[in-house]
Design a protein around this motif. Sequence first.
Motif, short mmCIF file in Angstrom:
data_model
loop_
_atom_site.label_atom_id
_atom_site.label_comp_id
_atom_site.label_asym_id
_atom_site.label_seq_id
_atom_site.Cartn_x
_atom_site.Cartn_y
_atom_site.Cartn_z
N GLU A 108 -26.44 89.68 77.89
CA GLU A 108 -26.52 88.51 76.85
C GLU A 108 -27.98 88.25 76.48
O GLU A 108 -28.24 87.82 75.32
CB GLU A 108 -25.66 87.30 77.63
CG GLU A 108 -25.53 86.09 76.52
CD GLU A 108 -24.72 84.90 77.47
OE1 GLU A 108 -25.36 83.80 77.06
OE2 GLU A 108 -24.03 85.21 78.23
N SER A 109 -28.91 88.27 77.33
CA SER A 109 -30.01 87.90 76.78
C SER A 109 -30.63 88.97 75.87
O SER A 109 -31.51 88.35 75.14
CB SER A 109 -31.19 88.22 78.45
OG SER A 109 -30.75 86.98 79.19
N ASN A 110 -30.41 89.86 76.10
CA ASN A 110 -30.64 91.02 74.85
C ASN A 110 -30.37 90.54 73.60
O ASN A 110 -30.85 90.79 72.48
CB ASN A 110 -30.54 92.38 75.26
CG ASN A 110 -31.39 92.91 76.52
OD1 ASN A 110 -32.52 92.38 76.57
ND2 ASN A 110 -30.96 93.83 77.32
N THR A 111 -29.11 90.29 73.60
CA THR A 111 -28.52 89.93 72.23
C THR A 111 -28.98 88.73 71.64
O THR A 111 -29.31 88.80 70.50
CB THR A 111 -26.70 89.52 72.63
OG1 THR A 111 -26.27 90.44 73.32
CG2 THR A 111 -26.21 88.98 71.34
N GLU A 112 -29.52 87.75 72.49
CA GLU A 112 -30.34 86.54 72.15
C GLU A 112 -31.71 86.97 71.74
O GLU A 112 -32.07 86.65 70.42
CB GLU A 112 -30.40 85.48 72.96
CG GLU A 112 -28.94 84.68 73.52
CD GLU A 112 -29.08 83.62 74.42
OE1 GLU A 112 -30.03 83.01 74.67
OE2 GLU A 112 -28.15 83.33 75.20
N ASP A 113 -32.21 88.08 72.48
CA ASP A 113 -33.62 88.51 71.85
C ASP A 113 -33.48 89.30 70.59
O ASP A 113 -34.12 89.11 69.68
CB ASP A 113 -34.04 89.74 72.84
CG ASP A 113 -34.88 88.72 74.26
OD1 ASP A 113 -34.81 87.57 74.20
OD2 ASP A 113 -35.24 89.25 74.88
N ASN A 114 -32.30 90.02 70.45
CA ASN A 114 -32.00 90.77 69.15
C ASN A 114 -31.79 89.67 67.98
O ASN A 114 -32.44 90.02 66.69
CB ASN A 114 -30.84 91.60 69.19
CG ASN A 114 -31.18 92.82 70.13
OD1 ASN A 114 -32.43 93.34 70.21
ND2 ASN A 114 -30.14 93.54 70.40
N SER A 115 -31.42 88.72 68.13
CA SER A 115 -31.09 87.69 67.22
C SER A 115 -32.60 87.09 66.68
O SER A 115 -32.68 86.80 65.66
CB SER A 115 -30.11 86.37 67.62
OG SER A 115 -29.84 85.31 66.80
N VAL A 116 -33.30 86.72 67.63
CA VAL A 116 -34.54 86.16 67.44
C VAL A 116 -35.42 87.24 66.64
O VAL A 116 -36.11 87.03 65.68
CB VAL A 116 -35.27 85.79 68.83
CG1 VAL A 116 -36.86 85.48 68.70
CG2 VAL A 116 -34.96 84.63 69.64
N LYS A 119 -36.50 89.09 59.06
CA LYS A 119 -36.55 88.42 57.81
C LYS A 119 -37.61 87.70 57.34
O LYS A 119 -38.07 87.73 56.26
CB LYS A 119 -35.02 87.85 58.12
CG LYS A 119 -33.65 88.32 58.04
CD LYS A 119 -32.76 87.37 58.21
CE LYS A 119 -31.24 88.41 58.49
NZ LYS A 119 -30.11 87.49 58.82
N LEU A 120 -38.19 87.01 58.09
CA LEU A 120 -39.26 86.25 57.71
C LEU A 120 -40.53 87.16 57.58
O LEU A 120 -41.11 87.00 56.53
CB LEU A 120 -39.73 85.42 58.97
CG LEU A 120 -38.62 84.36 59.43
CD1 LEU A 120 -39.16 83.39 60.62
CD2 LEU A 120 -38.86 83.17 58.33
N ASP A 165 -44.73 82.10 63.79
CA ASP A 165 -45.50 82.02 64.95
C ASP A 165 -44.56 81.42 66.08
O ASP A 165 -44.61 81.57 67.10
CB ASP A 165 -46.45 80.95 64.56
CG ASP A 165 -47.67 81.51 63.83
OD1 ASP A 165 -47.97 82.90 63.82
OD2 ASP A 165 -48.58 80.66 63.46
N GLN A 166 -43.72 80.35 65.67
CA GLN A 166 -42.58 79.88 66.40
C GLN A 166 -41.73 80.55 67.15
O GLN A 166 -41.47 80.63 68.27
CB GLN A 166 -41.93 78.59 65.67
CG GLN A 166 -42.65 77.38 65.28
CD GLN A 166 -41.70 76.29 64.85
OE1 GLN A 166 -41.60 76.73 63.68
NE2 GLN A 166 -41.32 75.22 65.41
N TYR A 167 -41.24 81.56 66.27
CA TYR A 167 -40.23 82.58 66.78
C TYR A 167 -40.90 83.56 67.58
O TYR A 167 -40.43 84.24 68.47
CB TYR A 167 -39.51 83.30 65.56
CG TYR A 167 -38.39 82.53 65.06
CD1 TYR A 167 -37.08 82.74 65.67
CD2 TYR A 167 -38.36 81.46 64.39
CE1 TYR A 167 -36.00 81.95 65.41
CE2 TYR A 167 -37.32 80.63 64.09
CZ TYR A 167 -36.02 80.91 64.56
OH TYR A 167 -34.96 80.08 64.37
#
Length: 81
Positions: A2-10, A16-17, A46-48
């Motif tokens: 699940e952590s890797n999934t959240e990292d992938n989302s970030v 995109k940015l 910077d935030q991400y």
Amino acid sequence: MESNTEDNSVLSHIKKLTEKEEYLYGKENLTDEDVKDLHKVKSELDQYWDLLRQRRALRDAGEDPKRAEMRSKGTIENYEE
């Protein structure tokens, strides 16, 4: 996992940015609105990146990466590198 999934989302948001930042830098003449957008994109990047670094540091320390929090733009801007 699940952590890797959240990292992938970030990471996906960072990608995109970054694409938007590259597009803006690639323009020959930036309008005032483009300049504002560029500053906004750079600040959000910077935030991400900070959020991703927090998540990785927590994971490396054996802590829950979900404890990482998005920090304010003002906090990030005041970091010394």
